[in-house]
Design a protein around this motif. Structure first.
Motif, PDB file in Angstrom:
ATOM      1  N   ASP A  86       0.992  -1.465   0.003  1.00  0.00           N
ATOM      2  CA  ASP A  86       0.025  -0.159   0.032  1.00  0.00           C
ATOM      3  C   ASP A  86       0.975   1.105  -0.135  1.00  0.00           C
ATOM      4  O   ASP A  86       1.135   1.922  -0.834  1.00  0.00           O
ATOM      5  CB  ASP A  86      -0.943  -0.133   1.318  1.00  0.00           C
ATOM      6  CG  ASP A  86      -2.013   1.057   1.146  1.00  0.00           C
ATOM      7  OD1 ASP A  86      -2.489   1.565   0.255  1.00  0.00           O
ATOM      8  OD2 ASP A  86      -2.017   1.741   2.174  1.00  0.00           O
ATOM      9  N   LYS A  87       1.586   1.432   0.903  1.00  0.00           N
ATOM     10  CA  LYS A  87       2.347   2.641   1.245  1.00  0.00           C
ATOM     11  C   LYS A  87       3.653   2.773   0.316  1.00  0.00           C
ATOM     12  O   LYS A  87       3.857   3.807  -0.206  1.00  0.00           O
ATOM     13  CB  LYS A  87       2.637   2.827   2.695  1.00  0.00           C
ATOM     14  CG  LYS A  87       1.687   2.984   3.724  1.00  0.00           C
ATOM     15  CD  LYS A  87       0.754   4.417   3.628  1.00  0.00           C
ATOM     16  CE  LYS A  87      -0.201   4.443   4.708  1.00  0.00           C
ATOM     17  NZ  LYS A  87      -1.145   5.325   4.422  1.00  0.00           N
ATOM     18  N   MET A  88       4.235   1.602   0.276  1.00  0.00           N
ATOM     19  CA  MET A  88       5.517   1.607  -0.583  1.00  0.00           C
ATOM     20  C   MET A  88       5.091   1.383  -2.047  1.00  0.00           C
ATOM     21  O   MET A  88       6.193   1.259  -2.789  1.00  0.00           O
ATOM     22  CB  MET A  88       6.391   0.680  -0.161  1.00  0.00           C
ATOM     23  CG  MET A  88       6.800   0.932   1.636  1.00  0.00           C
ATOM     24  SD  MET A  88       7.670  -0.046   2.373  1.00  0.00           S
ATOM     25  CE  MET A  88       9.404  -0.078   1.407  1.00  0.00           C
ATOM     26  N   LYS A  89       3.836   1.131  -2.458  1.00  0.00           N
ATOM     27  CA  LYS A  89       3.629   0.750  -3.879  1.00  0.00           C
ATOM     28  C   LYS A  89       4.396  -0.436  -4.346  1.00  0.00           C
ATOM     29  O   LYS A  89       4.750  -0.182  -5.579  1.00  0.00           O
ATOM     30  CB  LYS A  89       3.724   2.166  -4.532  1.00  0.00           C
ATOM     31  CG  LYS A  89       3.004   3.173  -4.080  1.00  0.00           C
ATOM     32  CD  LYS A  89       1.263   3.069  -4.284  1.00  0.00           C
ATOM     33  CE  LYS A  89       0.878   4.601  -4.114  1.00  0.00           C
ATOM     34  NZ  LYS A  89      -0.382   4.360  -3.180  1.00  0.00           N
ATOM     35  N   ASP A 105      13.969  -7.591  -1.979  1.00  0.00           N
ATOM     36  CA  ASP A 105      14.873  -7.129  -1.050  1.00  0.00           C
ATOM     37  C   ASP A 105      15.155  -5.910  -0.820  1.00  0.00           C
ATOM     38  O   ASP A 105      15.097  -5.320   0.397  1.00  0.00           O
ATOM     39  CB  ASP A 105      16.328  -7.828  -1.636  1.00  0.00           C
ATOM     40  CG  ASP A 105      16.280  -9.352  -1.594  1.00  0.00           C
ATOM     41  OD1 ASP A 105      15.639 -10.098  -1.048  1.00  0.00           O
ATOM     42  OD2 ASP A 105      17.515  -9.915  -2.190  1.00  0.00           O
ATOM     43  N   MET A 106      15.026  -4.957  -1.876  1.00  0.00           N
ATOM     44  CA  MET A 106      15.229  -3.548  -1.614  1.00  0.00           C
ATOM     45  C   MET A 106      13.802  -2.973  -0.864  1.00  0.00           C
ATOM     46  O   MET A 106      14.186  -1.955   0.185  1.00  0.00           O
ATOM     47  CB  MET A 106      15.234  -2.831  -3.054  1.00  0.00           C
ATOM     48  CG  MET A 106      16.371  -3.046  -3.682  1.00  0.00           C
ATOM     49  SD  MET A 106      17.812  -2.665  -2.795  1.00  0.00           S
ATOM     50  CE  MET A 106      17.629  -0.745  -2.873  1.00  0.00           C
ATOM     51  N   ALA A 107      12.636  -3.626  -1.065  1.00  0.00           N
ATOM     52  CA  ALA A 107      11.321  -3.081  -0.169  1.00  0.00           C
ATOM     53  C   ALA A 107      11.629  -3.324   1.220  1.00  0.00           C
ATOM     54  O   ALA A 107      11.166  -2.749   1.930  1.00  0.00           O
ATOM     55  CB  ALA A 107      10.224  -3.712  -0.758  1.00  0.00           C
ATOM     56  N   ASN A 108      12.128  -4.641   1.265  1.00  0.00           N
ATOM     57  CA  ASN A 108      12.376  -4.974   3.050  1.00  0.00           C
ATOM     58  C   ASN A 108      13.487  -4.329   3.552  1.00  0.00           C
ATOM     59  O   ASN A 108      13.425  -3.774   4.721  1.00  0.00           O
ATOM     60  CB  ASN A 108      13.138  -6.777   3.002  1.00  0.00           C
ATOM     61  CG  ASN A 108      11.830  -7.662   2.585  1.00  0.00           C
ATOM     62  OD1 ASN A 108      10.766  -7.293   2.503  1.00  0.00           O
ATOM     63  ND2 ASN A 108      12.331  -8.842   1.960  1.00  0.00           N
TER      64      ASN A 108
END
Length: 126
Positions: A86-89, A105-108
């Motif tokens: 949601d927030k990080m799209k 991995d980058m989102a984590n």
């Protein structure tokens, strides 16, 4: 990580780490099958997998309460994924698994950094 064509329930053996110290497996109802339940039992693991509603019948109260108990625990993990989507799209559409892995991995990393900053800010004001 698998392609979108792979069914989640068939991947249980690939996602459960044998060296994990926990003996309970938490998952949604997609992972509940006789094969998976037997595999968990054979490997000394306890199943806390959500149960599906019986077809054409209302969900029994005991089953609903058991799923609710499981949901309280699982929600902490699911909130991470919800935040990323949601927030990080976060939306994965990649040509190969390695590119999708890098995006996740980058989102984590970004999520963990945000959590770190949040907790450090709380600690500084206390």
């Amino acid at each position: 990580m698998t392609s979108a064509a792979a069914h989640d329930g068939a991947q249980l053996r690939n996602v459960v780490a044998k060296d994990n110290t926990a003996s309970t497996v938490w998952a949604d109802s997609a992972y509940r099958s006789k094969t998976n339940e037997e595999w968990l039992k054979d490997n000394g693991l306890k199943s806390d997998i959500h149960q599906r509603k019986p077809k054409g019948k209302p969900m029994p109260e005991t089953m609903s309460r058991a799923n609710g108990r499981r949901s309280k625990i699982r929600s902490a993990v699911e909130h991470v994924f919800a935040r990323q989507k949601d927030k990080m799209k976060l939306f994965i559409r990649a040509i190969c698994i390695s590119r999708a892995t890098v995006k996740i991995d980058m989102a984590n990393i970004a999520y963990n950094t945000l959590r770190y900053v949040f907790h450090e800010g709380r600690r500084a004001t206390a």
